[in-house]
Motif scaffolding. Structure first.
Motif, PDB file in Angstrom:
ATOM      1  N   VAL A   1      45.448  26.843  17.004  1.00 10.90           N
ATOM      2  CA  VAL A   1      44.466  28.026  17.445  1.00 10.90           C
ATOM      3  C   VAL A   1      43.768  27.556  18.840  1.00 10.90           C
ATOM      4  N   ALA A   2      43.285  26.611  18.929  1.00 11.47           N
ATOM      5  CA  ALA A   2      42.403  25.915  19.857  1.00 11.47           C
ATOM      6  C   ALA A   2      43.255  26.019  20.999  1.00 11.47           C
ATOM      7  N   GLY A   3      44.972  25.373  21.002  1.00  8.73           N
ATOM      8  CA  GLY A   3      45.710  25.356  22.044  1.00  8.73           C
ATOM      9  C   GLY A   3      45.972  26.772  22.438  1.00  8.73           C
ATOM     10  N   ILE A   4      46.160  27.904  21.598  1.00  8.37           N
ATOM     11  CA  ILE A   4      46.450  29.314  22.001  1.00  8.37           C
ATOM     12  C   ILE A   4      45.473  29.805  22.944  1.00  8.37           C
ATOM     13  N   VAL A   5      44.197  29.500  22.386  1.00  8.58           N
ATOM     14  CA  VAL A   5      43.216  30.043  23.217  1.00  8.58           C
ATOM     15  C   VAL A   5      43.067  29.596  24.556  1.00  8.58           C
ATOM     16  N   LEU A   6      43.113  28.224  24.693  1.00  5.75           N
ATOM     17  CA  LEU A   6      43.199  27.625  26.045  1.00  5.75           C
ATOM     18  C   LEU A   6      44.251  27.865  26.972  1.00  5.75           C
ATOM     19  N   LEU A   7      45.537  28.053  26.428  1.00  4.13           N
ATOM     20  CA  LEU A   7      46.667  28.307  27.113  1.00  4.13           C
ATOM     21  C   LEU A   7      46.550  29.506  27.447  1.00  4.13           C
ATOM     22  N   SER A   8      46.205  30.754  26.569  1.00  4.86           N
ATOM     23  CA  SER A   8      45.949  31.948  26.872  1.00  4.86           C
ATOM     24  C   SER A   8      44.971  32.135  27.988  1.00  4.86           C
ATOM     25  N   GLY A   9      43.820  31.592  27.963  1.00  4.03           N
ATOM     26  CA  GLY A   9      42.741  31.791  29.068  1.00  4.03           C
ATOM     27  C   GLY A   9      43.368  31.079  30.192  1.00  4.03           C
ATOM     28  N   ALA A  10      43.635  30.138  30.544  1.00  2.00           N
ATOM     29  CA  ALA A  10      44.399  29.458  31.637  1.00  2.00           C
ATOM     30  C   ALA A  10      45.485  30.737  32.380  1.00  2.00           C
ATOM     31  N   MET A  11      46.572  31.016  31.348  1.00  2.00           N
ATOM     32  CA  MET A  11      47.315  31.808  31.934  1.00  2.00           C
ATOM     33  C   MET A  11      46.798  33.331  32.500  1.00  2.00           C
ATOM     34  N   PHE A  12      45.816  33.747  31.800  1.00  2.00           N
ATOM     35  CA  PHE A  12      45.176  34.942  32.402  1.00  2.00           C
ATOM     36  C   PHE A  12      44.324  34.641  33.754  1.00  2.00           C
ATOM     37  N   CYS A  13      43.822  33.644  33.698  1.00  2.00           N
ATOM     38  CA  CYS A  13      42.968  33.275  35.052  1.00  2.00           C
ATOM     39  C   CYS A  13      43.974  33.245  36.215  1.00  2.00           C
ATOM     40  N   LEU A  14      45.151  32.445  35.812  1.00  4.80           N
ATOM     41  CA  LEU A  14      46.062  32.130  36.884  1.00  4.80           C
ATOM     42  C   LEU A  14      46.726  33.502  37.383  1.00  4.80           C
ATOM     43  N   VAL A  15      47.336  34.273  36.268  1.00  4.50           N
ATOM     44  CA  VAL A  15      48.236  35.577  36.754  1.00  4.50           C
ATOM     45  C   VAL A  15      46.963  36.520  37.636  1.00  4.50           C
ATOM     46  N   TRP A  16      45.882  36.619  36.618  1.00  8.78           N
ATOM     47  CA  TRP A  16      45.065  37.430  37.314  1.00  8.78           C
ATOM     48  C   TRP A  16      44.641  37.442  38.676  1.00  8.78           C
ATOM     49  N   GLY A  17      44.417  36.051  39.043  1.00 11.27           N
ATOM     50  CA  GLY A  17      43.899  35.431  40.174  1.00 11.27           C
ATOM     51  C   GLY A  17      44.891  35.785  41.075  1.00 11.27           C
ATOM     52  N   ILE A  18      46.199  35.700  40.927  1.00  9.01           N
ATOM     53  CA  ILE A  18      47.540  35.953  41.863  1.00  9.01           C
ATOM     54  C   ILE A  18      47.593  37.434  41.897  1.00  9.01           C
ATOM     55  N   ILE A  19      47.240  38.211  41.077  1.00 12.18           N
ATOM     56  CA  ILE A  19      47.402  39.634  41.121  1.00 12.18           C
ATOM     57  C   ILE A  19      46.175  40.126  42.028  1.00 12.18           C
ATOM     58  N   LYS A  20      45.046  39.486  41.976  1.00 13.38           N
ATOM     59  CA  LYS A  20      44.218  40.504  42.783  1.00 13.38           C
ATOM     60  C   LYS A  20      43.602  39.688  44.115  1.00 13.38           C
ATOM     61  N   ALA A  21      44.154  38.355  44.271  1.00 12.65           N
ATOM     62  CA  ALA A  21      44.068  37.629  45.608  1.00 12.65           C
ATOM     63  C   ALA A  21      44.451  38.214  46.740  1.00 12.65           C
ATOM     64  N   PRO A  22      45.370  39.088  46.925  1.00 12.02           N
ATOM     65  CA  PRO A  22      45.724  39.807  48.086  1.00 12.02           C
ATOM     66  C   PRO A  22      44.982  40.899  48.340  1.00 12.02           C
ATOM     67  N   GLU A  23      43.957  41.642  47.295  1.00  8.02           N
ATOM     68  CA  GLU A  23      43.015  42.610  47.717  1.00  8.02           C
ATOM     69  C   GLU A  23      41.764  42.027  47.934  1.00  8.02           C
ATOM     70  N   TRP A  24      41.240  40.970  47.251  1.00  3.75           N
ATOM     71  CA  TRP A  24      40.156  40.111  47.241  1.00  3.75           C
ATOM     72  C   TRP A  24      40.277  39.448  48.651  1.00  3.75           C
ATOM     73  N   GLY A  25      41.271  38.654  48.888  1.00  3.51           N
ATOM     74  CA  GLY A  25      41.249  37.691  49.859  1.00  3.51           C
ATOM     75  C   GLY A  25      41.484  36.418  48.960  1.00  3.51           C
ATOM     76  N   TRP A  26      42.574  35.508  49.469  1.00  2.00           N
ATOM     77  CA  TRP A  26      42.801  34.085  48.922  1.00  2.00           C
ATOM     78  C   TRP A  26      41.567  33.172  48.862  1.00  2.00           C
ATOM     79  N   GLY A  27      40.586  33.574  50.033  1.00  2.00           N
ATOM     80  CA  GLY A  27      39.417  32.601  50.048  1.00  2.00           C
ATOM     81  C   GLY A  27      38.319  32.976  49.594  1.00  2.00           C
ATOM     82  N   ASP A  28      38.303  34.237  48.817  1.00  2.00           N
ATOM     83  CA  ASP A  28      37.165  35.134  48.465  1.00  2.00           C
ATOM     84  C   ASP A  28      36.621  34.302  47.088  1.00  2.00           C
TER      85      ASP A  28
END
Length: 529
Positions: free
Chosen positions: A215-242
């Motif tokens: 369960v701990a691994g699921i939570v950590l991996l899910s959080g990491a994947m969410f942050c990575l993919v969401w950051g990739i999706i929003k970076a073009p809108e926010w700016g990569w250095g934002d």
């Protein structure tokens, strides 16, 4: 590969009698291909339906982005976990749950009357879609002997080609002649057939010794994947250095570090780090990221080129890209045969060389490029991409222990999702920057006053999508000059994006020399029921 058989017996505790056809390799292939087609078809038709969804439900551009992003986030976050659930509870069981859930959420989306409901059910749809893809590969590996697995993966990969070919045409016809809801309702009959075939033909398989979920691994991996993919999706809108973009990427890095730390100490880790001791698994994962980066990132701009610059309808765009789709259908099973005979290295290297040539040809397209000018690079792109994707999948799944097939399949699919998201975002940023750099010069060369920095900043996003920024009362002569300048700027940006994709393919060739064929693994194999 370890294979077990079940024979009919009336003795208590003896293996249960198997129905005629249950566990048959090719019937298993048909069953899992139907589920994968349902997911892949949905991905192509929804993009075509988005404009009509926006008009019907009064959705903003941000709302429509969530229709796609919410699905991709759920899919990316849950893929590896879904693979582990298959290893723990049974791949057939998780596959069937995924088929039923995907069909029911499709029905719910079609019946929704608000954009909020559509987004919510799309997120659920992504979770159920994540259950289908890694379990499909695990079921194939359990059903096929080692010498035929490559061909099976090739045919399975061809199902993506079928969906790619049919999606734009079917989606365009449904949206144009029925309704946007129909592109979701089409999943219902496909899901019913996939469910019936799965219940009849699939044989259960799972890892024999998993007592608990990490369960701990699921939570950590899910959080990491969410942050990575969401950051990739929003970076073009926010700016990569934002700060927001950097915050999500930092969060992804921290959570990934904690995940790796925990996996080295967990009694039954979600993703045993020993999986990546295989050089081929590690390189196969990187290759999948690079190929998805080039493929999805580049195809994203081809849609703009065909529909916005050439002003083709979705159906016409789908027909223009048909050579690529048809070649993927043909070359995927052929790639499986080549892998069986020569191993994965030759097909991967050959496919990457052809892909690099195709990307180079696409980087030379001109504004007046007709069907003849695009047919050859599209044919080469389908011919090159299919063997790379099939062979990289074989390298990852074939070199993993059998009892970790679900996890390995989840890693393969996650690599594709991350690579595709990165390709779209990074190449999009590169293209937008190129458009901003060349737009003033094209305005001047077409007899127009050079736009100010503020005007370029305002126009570059639309131009990078192939949209001409014209006011409602622009004189025809000025409109023609602005259109020409905008389209030439778009073309310059697209050329750079394809050039970078070609470079990525060349870089991947160097990695491909280190891969080797999957091997029979020592240790426990899956339990078949």
């Amino acid at each position: 590969m370890a294979q077990t058989t079940t024979e009919e017996s009336d003795q208590p505790g003896a293996p249960r009698a198997r129905r005629a056809g249950q566990g048959h390799p090719w019937l298993t292939l048909v069953s899992v291909a139907l589920g994968v087609i349902m997911v892949a078809l949905d991905g192509t038709v929804v993009a075509i339906a988005n404009p009509e969804i926006g008009r019907d439900l009064g959705a903003s551009l941000a709302d429509l982005q969530w229709v796609t992003s919410g699905y991709l986030l759920a899919l990316a976050v849950f893929l590896i976990t879904a693979g582990k659930l298959g290893d723990r509870f049974g791949h057939k069981k998780i596959f069937i749950i995924g088929v039923v859930g995907f069909a029911l959420t499709s029905l719910a989306i079609g019946l929704s009357h608000s954009i909020g409901a559509v987004v919510a059910f799309r997120v659920l749809q992504g979770l159920f879609g994540a259950m289908l893809q890694p379990t499909a590969l695990a079921l194939l590996r359990a059903a096929f002997p080692a010498e035929k697995l490559n061909m099976a993966i090739g045919v399975w990969g061809a199902s993506f080609g079928v969906s790619t070919a049919a999606g734009p045409v079917v989606g365009g016809l449904l949206v144009e002649h029925v309704s946007w809801q129909s592109v979701f309702f089409i999943n219902i009959p496909v899901g019913i057939v996939a469910l019936a075939a799965g219940l009849w033909a699939l044989k259960e398989s799972k890892a024999p010794a998993l007592a608990r979920l990490d369960v701990a691994g699921i939570v950590l991996l899910s959080g990491a994947m969410f942050c990575l993919v969401w950051g990739i999706i929003k970076a073009p809108e926010w700016g990569w250095g934002d700060a927001r973009s950097l915050g999500f990427f930092a969060g992804a890095a921290i959570l990934t570090g904690l995940f790796v730390f925990w996996q080295a100490r967990a009694p039954e880790p979600l993703v045993p780090l020993s999986l990546f001791r295989s050089t081929s698994v590690s390189i196969g994962t990187v290759l999948m990221v690079l190929v998805a980066f080039s493929m999805f990132g580049s195809l994203f701009f081809l849609t703009f080129f065909l529909q916005n610059v050439h002003r083709l309808s979705p159906v016409e765009s789908g027909l223009r890209m048909m050579p690529m789709s048809l070649m993927m259908i043909i070359s995927s099973p052929l790639a499986g045969a080549l892998i069986t005979k020569y191993g994965p290295r030759v097909p991967i290297i050959g496919g990457l060389v052809v892909t690099a040539v195709a990307m180079f040809l696409l980087s030379r397209l001109q504004l007046d490029a007709g069907y003849g000018a695009t047919a050859l690079p599209f044919l080469l792109l389908g011919l090159g991409l299919a063997p790379v994707m099939v062979a990289a999948t074989d390298v990852i799944v074939g070199n993993s222990p059998e009892h970790l097939t679900g996890v390995a399949s989840g890693v393969q699919q996650s690599a594709m999702q991350v690579g595709g998201s990165l390709g779209t975002a990074v190449l999009g940023a590169v293209m937008t920057a190129r458009v901003a750099a060349v737009l003033p010069g094209h305005f001047a060369s077409n007899g127009l006053p050079a736009p100010t920095d503020a005007q370029v900043e305002q126009m570059k996003g639309a131009v990078a999508a192939g949209v001409v920024p014209l006011g409602p009362e622009t004189p025809p002569q000025v409109a023609a000059a602005v259109t020409r300048a905008a389209e030439l700027s778009f073309l310059d940006g697209m050329h750079l994006a394809f050039t970078l994709s070609a470079v990525m393919a060349v870089v991947a060739i160097g990695l491909a020399f280190w891969v080797k064929a999957g091997r029979k693994q020592e240790g426990p194999g899956p339990v078949h029921m």
